[in-house]
Design an enzyme around this catalytic site. Structure first.
Site, PDB file in Angstrom:
ATOM      1  N   GLY A  65      92.211  -2.118  24.468  1.00  0.00           N
ATOM      2  CA  GLY A  65      91.819  -3.514  24.346  1.00  0.00           C
ATOM      3  C   GLY A  65      92.885  -4.429  24.903  1.00  0.00           C
ATOM      4  O   GLY A  65      93.850  -3.982  25.539  1.00  0.00           O
ATOM      5  N   ASP A  89      98.251  15.579  23.426  1.00  0.00           N
ATOM      6  CA  ASP A  89      99.356  16.026  22.572  1.00  0.00           C
ATOM      7  C   ASP A  89      98.936  15.824  21.123  1.00  0.00           C
ATOM      8  O   ASP A  89      99.229  14.803  20.508  1.00  0.00           O
ATOM      9  CB  ASP A  89     100.623  15.234  22.896  1.00  0.00           C
ATOM     10  N   HIS A  90      98.209  16.804  20.582  1.00  0.00           N
ATOM     11  CA  HIS A  90      97.661  16.723  19.231  1.00  0.00           C
ATOM     12  C   HIS A  90      98.249  17.794  18.320  1.00  0.00           C
ATOM     13  O   HIS A  90      98.650  18.868  18.780  1.00  0.00           O
ATOM     14  CB  HIS A  90      96.133  16.902  19.258  1.00  0.00           C
ATOM     15  N   GLY A 129      98.667   6.386  18.846  1.00  0.00           N
ATOM     16  CA  GLY A 129      98.351   7.534  18.006  1.00  0.00           C
ATOM     17  C   GLY A 129      97.075   7.391  17.197  1.00  0.00           C
ATOM     18  O   GLY A 129      96.469   6.324  17.126  1.00  0.00           O
ATOM     19  N   GLU A 130      96.667   8.521  16.590  1.00  0.00           N
ATOM     20  CA  GLU A 130      95.525   8.565  15.683  1.00  0.00           C
ATOM     21  C   GLU A 130      95.958   9.202  14.362  1.00  0.00           C
ATOM     22  O   GLU A 130      96.837  10.049  14.340  1.00  0.00           O
ATOM     23  CB  GLU A 130      94.377   9.414  16.274  1.00  0.00           C
TER      24      GLU A 130
END
Length: 240
Positions: free
Chosen positions: A173, A36-37, A105-106
């Site tokens: 992580g 989803d971008h 997110g990014e």
């Protein structure tokens, strides 16, 4: 074991993505997972359609194929109330075949609304609040929420499925794996890395585990992914 097919929305237009999903069902894949971008990873990829519209079309053209977002960020570009509504609708139109994959997110996708991009700690705090809001709205009725980062005021989702979608939380992580165990129903590992699943299990996570496994192919080809866990001897596929 369940084997899925990654729908690369960055590499193909929406009509081709829908066609691939239909073919994936015919080929026997258990599920498809779609990113989803807002932007593709590289301009040369040339595509980035609106995932929720495409998933709705896929649901209408398939009958057994499970569907998942891999993953959506419910904190910056979207408010979690919108994702709660979208996921509830997807669960209904797919007859319960939808899994909501979420992550922190990014910057590539989230900066576009002009609200900046938080630190790792800030993203995790926002994701926690977003998941609390989504769960709250899925309880039904009018709901309000006052968090440090996110708010909700007298909101109600009128069309709710009898059983809420599974929420799989992306982790890279230890901190995000603990969050997945605490607030999610499953884990969405960003890579088939054993330590991510170990952190998830140590935090008492016991839901389905997803991992993406890249396979050789043309530069714009889709990637397949699979649910997997790590037994004592190493990585191997497993079911729920």
């Amino acid at each position: 074991m369940q084997i899925g097919y990654k729908l690369a929305s960055e590499g193909y237009g929406p009509q081709e993505i829908i066609r691939q999903a239909v073919m994936a069902e015919r080929a026997g894949f258990d599920f498809v997972e779609m990113s989803d971008h807002f932007h593709p990873w590289l301009d040369a990829q040339g595509h980035s359609s609106f995932t929720w519209s495409v998933l709705g079309a896929i649901a209408a053209k398939t009958s057994t194929l499970q569907l998942a977002t891999g993953v959506t960020c419910p904190t910056v570009r979207y408010h979690p109330a919108i994702i709660a509504q979208a996921a509830a609708t997807m669960a209904l139109v797919s007859d319960g075949r939808f899994t909501l994959g979420v992550g922190a997110g990014e910057r590539l996708n989230e900066h576009v609304v002009g609200q900046g991009f938080p630190s790792v700690r800030g993203r995790h705090e926002r994701l926690r609040e977003a998941l609390e809001i989504i769960r709250l709205l899925w309880q039904g009725g009018y709901q309000s929420y006052e968090g440090r980062h996110l708010q909700l005021e007298d909101a109600r989702i009128f069309d709710l499925p009898d059983t809420p979608p599974v929420i799989a939380v992306a982790a890279s992580g230890e901190a995000s794996a603990r969050l997945a165990a605490e607030l999610g129903d499953g884990l969405f590992a960003t890579e088939p890395e054993a330590s991510i699943v170990e952190h998830y299990r140590r935090a008492h996570g016991s839901g389905p585990r997803y991992a993406e496994v890249p396979l050789p192919g043309p530069p714009t080809s889709s990637r397949r992914c699979r649910r997997c866990c790590r037994p004592a001897g190493g990585w191997s596929p497993a079911g729920r």
